[in-house]
Design a protein around this motif. Structure first.
Motif: not given
Length: 328
Positions: A67-80, A42-55
């Protein structure tokens, strides 16, 4: 902790505002800190860094990572992560999620207003509500829709729960100050099967934004009106035994939604890895042992209706359904 209504959202998930601005870490380091493995597929293609607990849902034993996928932090990948599972691991959702303002912020300036044609005491065959920009600046939608549902209550009752399924229509449009959009108010067909003649209050809710009418519409519902609406439903002309069976099914499905609130992350994981809708429903059925109808209702429900905090309102709905069943 801020109320969920005021929390920003990743997609449709409420997240902690402060966590979004926190420093991120490598996914591998975060997994080690949490003491879990990573689902590498499931992590293939996902960011390797900038991850944090958001909830962190402590009571449910679930964690949402982002983890944001852009420099403006407007788009994110999430994990459970379901921490109480025997095979607890980080599973990354395949889709990129937009960061959205809270529901409270997104609905700012909007109000719901009953059209003048709806303010009579006669019940129309169709209901409509005006979504009005009562603010001083242009309102622009942020991934929102204009879908309104209606709920009947006894006169004066303001506490109620409701369920809805997205129709995929009624896209929101920008509104200048003073402008409005008139949209249909959908009443669940099952409501008419149990509604009794007499005075009722009709409440309208703009789903997604959780915007509600300031005042309900007081209506005198006739037996003839109820009969016409029942005739439009494939389940019209129900006998008492059929109505009891239908209400029992609603009770079972509502109880399944309460159960789902404590296992929401596991459900999301099961859905994320399913290849078809059918497989997703089957996985929910196996996960909660709730039956296929209950699993389907969970799969069709918006995430915010399944959160554990909605359990009290769902319990109230069960009590009301039980009352209606016992009165038959």
């Amino acid at each position: 902790m801020e109320p969920t209504d005021e929390s920003p959202q990743l997609g449709d998930a409420d997240v902690d505002r402060e966590a979004l601005a926190a420093d991120g870490a490598d996914l591998a380091a975060l997994a080690e800190e949490l003491g879990v493995q990573i689902d590498e597929q499931s992590a293939q293609g996902a960011p390797v860094d900038r991850w944090r607990v958001v909830k962190h849902h402590h009571s449910a034993g679930s964690i949402l990572l982002g983890a944001p996928t852009d420099l403006e932090n407007k788009s994110w990948r999430v994990a459970y992560v379901q921490t109480r599972a025997a095979d607890a691991m980080i599973r990354v959702h395949p889709d990129v999620m937009p960061l959205r303002a809270s529901r409270s912020e997104r609905r700012r300036g909007l109000m719901l207003r009953w059209p003048e044609t709806m303010t009579t005491r006669q019940v129309a065959d169709d209901f409509f509500i005006d979504i009005v920009n009562a603010g001083h600046s242009r309102w622009i939608p942020d991934g929102d829709g204009f879908q309104a549902v209606g709920v009947f209550t006894e006169p004066g009752v303001t506490a109620f729960s409701f369920g809805w399924a997205s129709s995929g229509g009624h896209r929101a449009v920008p509104l200048d100050p003073g402008d409005y959009a008139r949209v249909p108010v959908t009443v669940n067909s099952a409501t008419w099967a149990t509604l009794e003649p007499g005075e009722h209050d009709l409440h309208a809710i703009l789903t997604g934004l959780d915007l509600r009418t300031d005042r309900p519409l007081r209506l005198d519902v006739s037996a003839e009106q109820i009969a016409r609406h029942r005739a439009l439903s494939p389940r019209h002309s129900l006998q008492p035994t059929e109505r009891r069976r239908m209400i029992d099914a609603q009770i079972t499905q509502t109880r399944a939604m309460i159960t789902a609130g404590a296992s929401l992350t596991r459900i999301a994981e099961a859905i994320a890895t399913a290849e078809t809708d059918r497989e997703a429903v089957t996985r929910i059925t196996q996960l909660l042992d709730c039956g296929e109808d209950g699993a389907q209702s969970i799969y069709d429900s918006p995430l915010r209706e399944l959160r554990a905090g909605n359990a009290p309102s769902l319990e109230s709905r069960i009590a009301e359904l039980t009352r209606l069943r016992d009165a038959l």
